[in-house]
Design a protein around this motif. Structure first.
Motif, PDB file in Angstrom:
ATOM      1  N   UNK A 164       0.829  -1.199   0.000  1.00  0.00           N
ATOM      2  CA  UNK A 164       0.000   0.000   0.000  1.00  0.00           C
ATOM      3  C   UNK A 164       0.866   1.252   0.000  1.00  0.00           C
ATOM      4  N   UNK A 165       0.195   2.401  -0.090  1.00  0.00           N
ATOM      5  CA  UNK A 165       0.840   3.712  -0.046  1.00  0.00           C
ATOM      6  C   UNK A 165       0.040   4.588   0.899  1.00  0.00           C
ATOM      7  N   UNK A 166       0.735   5.484   1.630  1.00  0.00           N
ATOM      8  CA  UNK A 166       0.064   6.352   2.579  1.00  0.00           C
ATOM      9  C   UNK A 166       0.673   7.752   2.518  1.00  0.00           C
ATOM     10  N   UNK A 167      -0.182   8.762   2.592  1.00  0.00           N
ATOM     11  CA  UNK A 167       0.251  10.151   2.687  1.00  0.00           C
ATOM     12  C   UNK A 167      -0.021  10.616   4.112  1.00  0.00           C
ATOM     13  N   UNK A 168       1.013  11.129   4.765  1.00  0.00           N
ATOM     14  CA  UNK A 168       0.882  11.629   6.126  1.00  0.00           C
ATOM     15  C   UNK A 168       1.044  13.141   6.076  1.00  0.00           C
ATOM     16  N   UNK A 169       0.060  13.855   6.615  1.00  0.00           N
ATOM     17  CA  UNK A 169       0.137  15.308   6.678  1.00  0.00           C
ATOM     18  C   UNK A 169      -0.019  15.741   8.129  1.00  0.00           C
ATOM     19  N   UNK A 170       0.161  17.014   8.357  1.00  0.00           N
ATOM     20  CA  UNK A 170       0.019  17.577   9.695  1.00  0.00           C
ATOM     21  C   UNK A 170      -1.394  17.366  10.230  1.00  0.00           C
TER      22      UNK A 170
END
Length: 77
Positions: A66-72
């Motif tokens: 999988x792929x994940x985007x982590x933001x504030x």
């Protein structure tokens, strides 16, 4: 049902919210989880390990499943 590594990162982020962590703490816990799960950084707008540098931190990790985007302000699958 097996959950993906990205889902584990998202779960860690929201567990941190539940535990009343601030945004920086939630972000850092998610990043630490992604790193510990073997995630590879494929994009990001700053040094993901130094949350002090930017309040607009954004990093994308790729895993074998999988792929994940982590933001504030959240985690996006």
């Amino acid at each position: 049902m097996n959950i993906t590594k990205a889902e584990k990162v998202k779960q860690e982020y929201y567990d941190a919210i539940y535990e009343n962590e601030d945004n920086g703490g939630c972000y850092q816990r998610a990043v630490n989880t992604a790193v510990s799960l073997g995630g590879i950084v494929i994009s990001g707008n700053n040094n993901y390990g130094d949350i002090v540098k930017s309040f607009a931190s954004d990093v994308v990790f790729e895993f074998d499943d999988s792929t994940v985007q982590i933001t504030w302000h959240g985690v996006f699958l």
